[in-house]
Design a protein around this motif. Structure first.
Motif, PDB file in Angstrom:
ATOM      1  N   SER A 144      10.309   1.032 -11.735  1.00 55.83           N
ATOM      2  CA  SER A 144      11.642   1.450 -12.193  1.00 55.83           C
ATOM      3  C   SER A 144      12.721   0.881 -11.290  1.00 55.83           C
ATOM      4  N   ALA A 187       0.823  -1.223   0.000  1.00 53.19           N
ATOM      5  CA  ALA A 187       0.000   0.000   0.000  1.00 53.19           C
ATOM      6  C   ALA A 187       0.854   1.269   0.000  1.00 53.19           C
ATOM      7  N   ARG A 188       2.066   1.198   0.550  1.00 49.77           N
ATOM      8  CA  ARG A 188       2.950   2.377   0.603  1.00 49.77           C
ATOM      9  C   ARG A 188       3.460   2.772  -0.774  1.00 49.77           C
ATOM     10  N   LEU A 189       3.376   1.854  -1.741  1.00 47.89           N
ATOM     11  CA  LEU A 189       3.944   2.111  -3.062  1.00 47.89           C
ATOM     12  C   LEU A 189       2.897   2.553  -4.079  1.00 47.89           C
ATOM     13  N   VAL A 190       1.667   2.747  -3.612  1.00 50.05           N
ATOM     14  CA  VAL A 190       0.580   3.105  -4.522  1.00 50.05           C
ATOM     15  C   VAL A 190       0.790   4.502  -5.113  1.00 50.05           C
ATOM     16  N   GLY A 191       0.600   4.611  -6.432  1.00 47.00           N
ATOM     17  CA  GLY A 191       0.774   5.877  -7.127  1.00 47.00           C
ATOM     18  C   GLY A 191      -0.549   6.543  -7.453  1.00 47.00           C
ATOM     19  N   ASP A 192      -1.594   5.752  -7.582  1.00 49.25           N
ATOM     20  CA  ASP A 192      -2.920   6.298  -7.868  1.00 49.25           C
ATOM     21  C   ASP A 192      -3.877   5.800  -6.786  1.00 49.25           C
ATOM     22  N   PRO A 193      -4.142   6.677  -5.786  1.00 51.44           N
ATOM     23  CA  PRO A 193      -4.913   6.229  -4.625  1.00 51.44           C
ATOM     24  C   PRO A 193      -6.309   5.720  -4.979  1.00 51.44           C
ATOM     25  N   ARG A 194      -6.849   6.176  -6.116  1.00 50.28           N
ATOM     26  CA  ARG A 194      -8.223   5.757  -6.445  1.00 50.28           C
ATOM     27  C   ARG A 194      -8.276   4.355  -7.030  1.00 50.28           C
ATOM     28  N   SER A 195      -7.176   3.923  -7.656  1.00 58.49           N
ATOM     29  CA  SER A 195      -7.183   2.577  -8.244  1.00 58.49           C
ATOM     30  C   SER A 195      -6.344   1.589  -7.436  1.00 58.49           C
ATOM     31  N   HIS A 250       2.940   2.790  -8.118  1.00 60.25           N
ATOM     32  CA  HIS A 250       3.569   3.857  -8.888  1.00 60.25           C
ATOM     33  C   HIS A 250       4.634   3.298  -9.825  1.00 60.25           C
ATOM     34  N   GLY A 251       4.710   3.890 -11.031  1.00 61.05           N
ATOM     35  CA  GLY A 251       5.720   3.467 -11.998  1.00 61.05           C
ATOM     36  C   GLY A 251       7.128   3.524 -11.431  1.00 61.05           C
ATOM     37  N   GLY A 252       7.364   4.456 -10.529  1.00 59.82           N
ATOM     38  CA  GLY A 252       8.699   4.601  -9.952  1.00 59.82           C
ATOM     39  C   GLY A 252       9.168   3.350  -9.235  1.00 59.82           C
ATOM     40  N   ALA A 253       8.242   2.660  -8.563  1.00 54.92           N
ATOM     41  CA  ALA A 253       8.612   1.426  -7.861  1.00 54.92           C
ATOM     42  C   ALA A 253       8.972   0.333  -8.862  1.00 54.92           C
ATOM     43  N   TYR A 282       5.349   1.358 -20.135  1.00 58.21           N
ATOM     44  CA  TYR A 282       4.284   0.800 -19.286  1.00 58.21           C
ATOM     45  C   TYR A 282       3.131   0.359 -20.170  1.00 58.21           C
TER      46      TYR A 282
END
Lengths: 156, 169
Positions: free
Chosen positions: A59, A42-50, A54-57, A88
């Motif tokens: 990467s 959950a800490r790595l989520v980039g879009d809280p609604r979906s 995140h793409g960064g993770a 992506y």
């Protein structure tokens, strides 16, 4: 009985603080290929609604996996990322583990080229793909005279 | 004769409105908090800040920031800049009321199509900064250039180019 080579491999990820923070597990690393997985978190989520990571993770996973593929080649002392391109293809499904597989498809005296694919539970449809170039430093390189990759680079 | 112009909002009201909108955009993303990234705003210009932390280290021998963290930092800076540019227009023209801006009521975020990072120097165990520039913003696609540096603005340690799918397309 523990396999000393496997132990060394797991160290590759455990020694890197950011990889530990992301919970990466090294599945395989040999002969220019590597496979590393990472749990959904959950800490790595980039879009809280979906709830999509995140793409960064991704990467970080791709860079580590590419570096591991490079470092699995014999006779290397170190490597550093020169460039990394990630495409992506689709959002990773929330809750599913992400697995990256990288292969080193060409090596010169001073540069290693890799490609990598990341998948979630649906291995048929990759989440992302990557290509990268890594500066490499050969062990006992005194007589090898590599093109001085100097202080470049990212991860490894 | 033209009617007298309404008095502009007091500076504090304007600042509060803009800061609230930026906070709604940034605070709602867990991964931004995980990496510890913050944003400094001067007018519409954003600077992303990545305070150094031990968990960002890739190579413990140098030590150096993990290449994946560098790429992630640049990608976060690019997405926030692009979203901020879209949000700024709405905000300044009064189409969005910042009092009701919550992470869940914000316009959807752009999605990354491709992201290419060039590593120019080793990322030192120090704070890092990044600024992004929207190179092209269309109806369906946008392209963003982003650069990161540490001690010296003229010596970037990485830069990147990203292509994004606009929200709602």
């Amino acid at each position: 009985m523990s396999d000393p080579a496997a132990l060394h491999d797991q160290d590759f990820v455990n020694r890197l603080p950011h990889c530990r923070a992301l919970g990466m597990v090294l599945e395989r690393m040999a002969a220019g290929r590597a496979c590393i997985s990472m749990p959904w978190d959950a800490r790595l989520v980039g879009d809280p609604r979906s709830g999509v990571i995140h793409g960064g993770a991704i990467s970080a996973l791709m860079d580590t996996c590419g570096g591991a593929a490079v470092m699995s080649l014999p006779g290397l002392r170190g490597s550093a990322t020169i460039d990394l391109r990630i495409d992506y293809m689709r959002p990773a499904t929330p809750g599913q583990r992400i697995t990256a597989r990288a292969e080193c498809y060409h090596v010169t005296r001073s540069v290693a080229f890799i490609r990598a694919v990341a998948t979630d539970g649906d291995a048929e449809h990759p989440v992302a793909s990557a290509t990268g170039a890594f500066a490499i430093e050969r062990a006992g390189g005194g007589d090898e005279k590599p093109d001085a990759p100097d202080t470049r680079g990212g991860a490894e | 004769m033209t009617p007298p112009r309404p008095a502009p909002d007091p500076v504090q009201v304007v600042k509060q409105r803009r800061d609230a909108a930026l906070a709604a955009l940034v605070d709602g993303v867990p991964y931004i908090g995980f990496l510890g990234i913050r944003f400094d705003r001067r007018g519409d210009e954003l600077t992303a800040l990545l305070p150094f932390d031990a968990k960002l280290i890739g190579n413990p021998d140098l030590p150096a920031i993990h290449g994946g963290v560098t790429a992630a930092f640049l990608e976060v800076a690019a997405i926030v800049e692009l979203s901020w540019t879209l949000l700024w227009e709405e905000l300044e023209q009064g189409r969005i009321d910042p009092a009701h801006l919550r992470p869940e009521t914000l316009p959807r975020l752009p999605k990354t199509i491709g992201f290419t990072t060039d590593y120019l120097r080793s990322g030192l165990p120090r704070d890092a900064y990044a600024r992004a520039r929207v190179a092209r913003s269309g109806r369906r696609f946008a392209s963003v250039r982003v650069e990161a540096w540490q001690d010296n603005r003229d010596r970037p340690f990485a830069h990147a180019m990203g292509h994004f799918l606009m929200p709602g397309s």
